[in-house]
Design a protein around this motif. Structure first.
Motif, PDB file in Angstrom:
ATOM      1  N   ALA A 181       4.686 -14.933  29.704  1.00 26.02           N
ATOM      2  CA  ALA A 181       4.976 -13.955  28.652  1.00 26.02           C
ATOM      3  C   ALA A 181       4.856 -12.525  29.174  1.00 26.02           C
ATOM      4  O   ALA A 181       5.718 -11.680  28.907  1.00 26.02           O
ATOM      5  CB  ALA A 181       4.029 -14.165  27.470  1.00 26.02           C
ATOM      6  N   ILE A 182       3.800 -12.239  29.911  1.00 27.08           N
ATOM      7  CA  ILE A 182       3.606 -10.891  30.468  1.00 27.08           C
ATOM      8  C   ILE A 182       4.743 -10.540  31.417  1.00 27.08           C
ATOM      9  O   ILE A 182       5.276  -9.416  31.397  1.00 27.08           O
ATOM     10  CB  ILE A 182       2.244 -10.793  31.194  1.00 27.08           C
ATOM     11  CG1 ILE A 182       1.105 -10.882  30.168  1.00 27.08           C
ATOM     12  CG2 ILE A 182       2.143  -9.492  31.986  1.00 27.08           C
ATOM     13  CD1 ILE A 182      -0.272 -10.994  30.797  1.00 27.08           C
ATOM     14  N   THR A 183       5.127 -11.500  32.252  1.00 22.51           N
ATOM     15  CA  THR A 183       6.238 -11.270  33.184  1.00 22.51           C
ATOM     16  C   THR A 183       7.509 -10.914  32.431  1.00 22.51           C
ATOM     17  O   THR A 183       8.229  -9.969  32.795  1.00 22.51           O
ATOM     18  CB  THR A 183       6.480 -12.518  34.055  1.00 22.51           C
ATOM     19  OG1 THR A 183       5.297 -12.826  34.781  1.00 22.51           O
ATOM     20  CG2 THR A 183       7.625 -12.278  35.037  1.00 22.51           C
ATOM     21  N   GLY A 184       7.813 -11.655  31.376  1.00 19.90           N
ATOM     22  CA  GLY A 184       9.022 -11.385  30.594  1.00 19.90           C
ATOM     23  C   GLY A 184       8.990 -10.016  29.932  1.00 19.90           C
ATOM     24  O   GLY A 184       9.985  -9.285  29.944  1.00 19.90           O
ATOM     25  N   ILE A 185       7.841  -9.653  29.370  1.00 23.50           N
ATOM     26  CA  ILE A 185       7.708  -8.353  28.705  1.00 23.50           C
ATOM     27  C   ILE A 185       7.893  -7.213  29.693  1.00 23.50           C
ATOM     28  O   ILE A 185       8.654  -6.266  29.461  1.00 23.50           O
ATOM     29  CB  ILE A 185       6.332  -8.247  28.011  1.00 23.50           C
ATOM     30  CG1 ILE A 185       6.265  -9.203  26.818  1.00 23.50           C
ATOM     31  CG2 ILE A 185       6.073  -6.811  27.549  1.00 23.50           C
ATOM     32  CD1 ILE A 185       4.880  -9.360  26.231  1.00 23.50           C
ATOM     33  N   VAL A 186       7.208  -7.301  30.825  1.00 20.47           N
ATOM     34  CA  VAL A 186       7.270  -6.223  31.823  1.00 20.47           C
ATOM     35  C   VAL A 186       8.666  -6.128  32.438  1.00 20.47           C
ATOM     36  O   VAL A 186       9.194  -5.032  32.649  1.00 20.47           O
ATOM     37  CB  VAL A 186       6.210  -6.451  32.920  1.00 20.47           C
ATOM     38  CG1 VAL A 186       6.374  -5.440  34.052  1.00 20.47           C
ATOM     39  CG2 VAL A 186       4.805  -6.345  32.330  1.00 20.47           C
TER      40      VAL A 186
END
Length: 447
Positions: free
Chosen positions: A130-135
């Motif tokens: 999720a963090i990877t996708g957001i960033v």
């Protein structure tokens, strides 16, 4: 002579239609928008035609519209890789996305991270995904704004004078306030209706400009006769072929890993309708091929080339499409076409921000707040989508375009989300290792 007054008036008038559709989305196919799946996935009720337009709007963005032609304009055949790659990507999507849709409908997944959490039983892995996708999407939303800036700069050139930059920035802020407002109230429903509007305008632009340009110069023969005579402009050296092929393959395999692409897939009404809409998406690849030719056709229009000289050489390529529109179409039609490219940044920005908000709410906040209610989920996602849009806008105002493109290049290339290490090394070798060849319009042709 460009009729700026008519162009701006038509642009504003048709933008009002775009705004109306965005807000009307909250009343269209009514659902309980306090539920996240209703707000973020349009209730999973999009038929084949609407899913086709939504996925097309999702993938073909304002930055795509300026990046592909400007890349061909600057460097030639190497950057035509975007066309075969999307053709392969849709085949990959047709093989795997219906299965993800089926699992998502069965288990109530809203994000790709939901699937990861369930499939691997790892809370940490789901949060990291999720963090990877957001960033990854933050600078990508910002790059849509770069494409929108190119439209505003070209349209306002010679009209606004020394106030041009201020007017551009104010226009972008107003556009994003409107976008945030209708996304907050309408969610993916508003994005879907505006996607249809945007795609119609883009198809109209591509068809009319191509026909008009080829008619006026006498066909493809004269067009290709006027391009630069450098050895590798119309073809690839044998050393570049492996890099070209890995660019195509790596990009095709990674396209549907982006959160907003998954978001579009999960909004389809049924597996059959998803398959049908995906099978039609190669039509956008055909449109992309013709759009890419703008970068070739511009060499046959001295007035458009002269207009490009008004901008710095390092960023001249991003104005190829606006220049072709301004100098091949009458004022009223140029206004419509420029709006198509402009809202081609707003619609994907809305979908990307919704996808980011879904990831934040479902896979980060909810992991730590187990008692989060469905209404609370939706409320957090709505506010988060608005915040993500303005963070991206802040990126553009605070960071030069060239610097902005470099983190995207790193995320896309080094992170393996889009192109492989082999293709990256061959790309550098092809250009003698000079990173200045990696101009901002060359990095991210599509999602």
């Amino acid at each position: 002579m460009v009729d700026s007054t008519t162009i701006i008036a038509v642009f504003v008038a048709f933008f009002a239609g775009f705004v109306f559709l965005g807000f009307y989305g909250s009343r269209w196919r009514k659902g309980d928008l306090s539920q996240l799946h209703e707000w973020a996935l349009a209730g999973r009720r999009l038929g084949a035609t609407l899913a086709f337009f939504l996925l097309g709007a999702d993938i073909y963005t304002a930055y795509t519209f300026v990046a592909v032609p400007s890349s061909l304009f600057a460097k030639g055949a190497l950057y035509f890789f975007a066309v075969p790659y999307v053709a392969i990507a849709f085949g990959v999507a047709l093989a795997f996305m219906p299965r993800l849709w089926t699992l998502s409908r069965k288990h109530g997944y809203i994000t790709g991270s939901d699937f990861v959490r369930d499939r691997f039983g790892s809370r940490v892995l789901a949060i990291l995904v999720a963090i990877t996708g957001i960033v990854a999407l933050l600078p990508y939303v910002a790059l849509q704004i770069v494409g929108m800036q190119a439209v505003l700069a070209a349209m306002l050139y010679g009209v606004a004078g020394s106030n041009s930059m201020v007017i551009e920035e104010i226009s972008l802020v107003i556009a994003f306030i409107i976008l945030a407002a209708f996304t907050f109230t309408s969610g993916l429903r508003g994005a879907t209706l505006t996607a249809v509007y945007k795609d119609i305008l883009i198809w109209l632009t591509v068809i009319v400009v191509i026909v008009s340009a080829l008619w006026s110069i006498g066909g493809f023969g004269p067009a290709f006769a006027n391009v630069p005579k450098s050895p590798n402009y119309l073809g690839l050296s044998s050393a570049s072929v492996p890099g070209y092929m890995t660019l195509v393959l790596g990009s095709a395999l990674a396209l549907y890993l982006y959160p907003h692409a998954v978001n579009g897939v999960l909004s389809a009404e049924s597996e059959h309708k998803l398959r049908l809409s995906t099978s039609m998406l190669p039509l956008y690849g055909l449109g992309l091929a013709f759009l890419a030719l703008f970068g070739v056709l511009v060499f046959s229009f001295p007035s458009a080339l002269s207009f490009l000289t008004n901008f710095p050489a390092s960023s001249r390529g991003i104005y190829v499409v606006p220049a072709m529109i301004l100098y091949t179409l009458p004022g009223w039609l140029a206004g419509i076409a420029l709006l198509g490219v402009f809202v081609g940044g707003l619609v994907p920005a809305a979908i990307m921000a919704i996808a980011q908000a879904n990831l934040l709410t479902r896979n980060i906040v909810k992991e730590f707040k187990k008692d989060l209610t469905p209404k609370g989920e939706s409320q957090i996602a709505k506010w988060a989508s608005a915040i993500f849009k303005f963070i991206a806008l802040g990126f553009v105002f605070a960071v030069p375009a060239t610097a902005l493109s470099r983190p995207v290049y790193w995320l896309v290339q080094k992170g393996g989300a889009h192109r492989g290490t082999a293709s990256r090394n061959r790309f550098r070798s092809h250009h003698g290792g000079d990173r200045e060849h990696c101009k901002p319009w060359l990095h991210n042709f599509s999602v």
